[in-house]
Design an enzyme around this catalytic site. Structure first.
Site, short mmCIF file in Angstrom:
data_model
loop_
_atom_site.label_atom_id
_atom_site.label_comp_id
_atom_site.label_asym_id
_atom_site.label_seq_id
_atom_site.Cartn_x
_atom_site.Cartn_y
_atom_site.Cartn_z
N SER A 22 0.91 -1.30 0.04
CA SER A 22 0.13 -0.03 -0.09
C SER A 22 0.88 1.33 -0.02
O SER A 22 1.84 1.07 0.58
CB SER A 22 -0.91 -0.09 1.17
OG SER A 22 -1.61 1.25 1.26
N PHE A 102 -7.22 0.05 -15.89
CA PHE A 102 -8.03 0.69 -16.74
C PHE A 102 -9.27 -0.14 -16.56
O PHE A 102 -9.25 -1.21 -16.72
CB PHE A 102 -7.52 0.57 -18.43
CG PHE A 102 -8.84 1.21 -19.13
CD1 PHE A 102 -9.09 2.63 -19.20
CD2 PHE A 102 -9.52 0.23 -20.05
CE1 PHE A 102 -10.02 3.10 -19.88
CE2 PHE A 102 -10.52 0.85 -20.80
CZ PHE A 102 -10.80 2.19 -20.75
N GLN A 158 -5.44 3.59 -29.40
CA GLN A 158 -5.22 2.83 -28.16
C GLN A 158 -5.57 1.21 -28.31
O GLN A 158 -4.84 0.46 -27.89
CB GLN A 158 -5.62 3.17 -26.92
CG GLN A 158 -5.23 4.35 -26.55
CD GLN A 158 -6.14 5.78 -26.82
OE1 GLN A 158 -6.87 5.56 -27.86
NE2 GLN A 158 -6.05 6.61 -25.94
N GLN A 159 -6.42 1.01 -29.41
CA GLN A 159 -6.90 -0.24 -29.47
C GLN A 159 -5.81 -1.09 -30.35
O GLN A 159 -6.01 -2.22 -30.60
CB GLN A 159 -8.24 -0.44 -30.09
CG GLN A 159 -9.26 -0.15 -29.24
CD GLN A 159 -9.52 -1.05 -28.01
OE1 GLN A 159 -8.48 -2.04 -27.90
NE2 GLN A 159 -10.40 -1.05 -27.12
N GLY A 214 5.09 18.30 -36.32
CA GLY A 214 3.73 18.59 -37.09
C GLY A 214 3.14 17.35 -37.51
O GLY A 214 2.75 16.50 -36.67
N GLY A 242 -3.36 14.74 -29.27
CA GLY A 242 -4.26 14.08 -30.53
C GLY A 242 -5.44 14.43 -30.45
O GLY A 242 -5.88 14.50 -31.78
N ASP A 243 -6.36 14.26 -29.54
CA ASP A 243 -7.84 14.56 -29.57
C ASP A 243 -7.94 15.98 -30.02
O ASP A 243 -8.87 16.22 -31.03
CB ASP A 243 -8.17 14.16 -28.19
CG ASP A 243 -8.25 12.75 -27.95
OD1 ASP A 243 -8.08 11.90 -28.75
OD2 ASP A 243 -8.17 12.34 -26.67
#
Length: 310
Positions: A22, A102, A158-159, A214, A242-243
């Site tokens: 922990s 995740f 990500q996939q 770029g 990127g989004d």
């Protein structure tokens, strides 16, 4: 979360099969995220009204309110009756080592969403961007776009690391636009078994982000076009960059601007995000945005974009 020590000091290599540790963390930051939400937020900031499609949990209420206040149509988001909204939980120590998890949660219900009724309600889309999501949901939405004739954008991001070649081939084939970064573009080639030329045979345009260098735009039978990143960027944190690029690129395309100009608009919004901690914490006025675009890409670029932000 941030841990003020080193994870390595608490790990006994010979006892990893009995691991139970922990860590007392110094802080907790909860940030908004999700590919579709980040892109939709950026489109909303630029004056469009994107339709967010995805599956969330009952804990989505505050996030919904935030997105709707920033111009995002959330009326077609599916709310799970049993799962929480997907989330990524990460603890980082002083050496930048991480323990992370995740939780996909409600994301697994994206496969239950049909696009047809949504389009009947909101009108025919300019594009359906299919980002990283539940793999079965991504396949369903890609195939539905093909069947119904909706132009779609492949953005598996990500996939790609987890998907097999057959999945990726189905997600990419027939896309009007394929978005990726440079590493992902090579991963797509490797996993599909297609060369760069064979990929271009199957899509309309490939847009590849190059980080600080770029962006590159590639079309079949044409020489690639490379455009520089925005000038004077003081990078702080890259998550969501990127989004933001995708959001502004698509906003410019919706305004009727050519792809080269759209890439410049995308790089400008990306600069605001990389200079901010968090994916949706940036802000600017129209004059600030146009000024930054002008500084990097010239008066003509600013003149082309200014009417859409005034």
């Amino acid at each position: 979360m941030s841990f003020g020590g080193r994870f390595a000091d608490s790990l006994v290599v010979e006892q990893l099969d009995k691991l139970s540790v922990s860590f007392l963390v110094d802080d907790l930051e909860i940030r908004r995220g999700g590919v579709a939400a980040n892109i939709s937020f950026g489109l909303g900031k630029l004056g469009l009204r994107p339709v967010l499609v995805g599956a969330v949990g009952e804990d989505f209420a505050d996030y919904r309110s935030w997105l709707e206040r920033h111009g995002v149509d959330c009326s077609h988001v599916r709310v799970s009756e049993s799962k929480h909204t997907a989330r990524f939980v990460c603890t980082t120590d002083t050496t930048m080592a991480q323990f992370a998890s995740f939780y996909p949660g409600a994301m697994s219900e994206a496969r239950l969403i049909e696009l047809g009724p949504i389009v009947a309600s909101v009108g025919t889309p300019s594009y359906v961007l299919i980002g990283a999501d539940d793999p079965d949901g991504m396949l369903r939405h890609t195939e539905e776009c093909r069947q119904r004739g909706f132009p779609f954008i492949a953005d598996p991001s990500q996939q790609l690391a987890f998907g097999e070649g057959d999945l990726i081939r189905q997600l990419v084939d027939g896309a009007a636009i394929l978005f990726s970064n440079e590493y992902e573009s090579h991963l797509i080639e490797q996993k599909t078994g297609w060369s760069a030329e064979e990929i271009l045979d199957r899509i309309g345009t490939q847009v590849t982000t190059l980080g600080k260098d770029g962006v590159r735009i590639t079309r079949k039978g044409e020489e690639p076009v490379e455009l520089p990143a925005c000038r004077g960027v003081a990078a702080v944190e890259p998550t969501g960059v990127g989004d933001a690029f995708r959001a502004a690129f698509l906003a410019a395309v919706a305004w009727g601007l050519p792809f080269e100009r759209a890439a410049q608009v995308g790089c400008t919004l990306a600069a605001y995000v990389v200079e901010t901690v968090g994916t949706q914490e940036y802000s600017f006025t129209p004059d600030q945005f146009i000024g930054r675009l002008r500084d990097s890409y010239g008066d003509e670029a600013a003149a082309d974009v200014a009417p859409f932000l005034s």
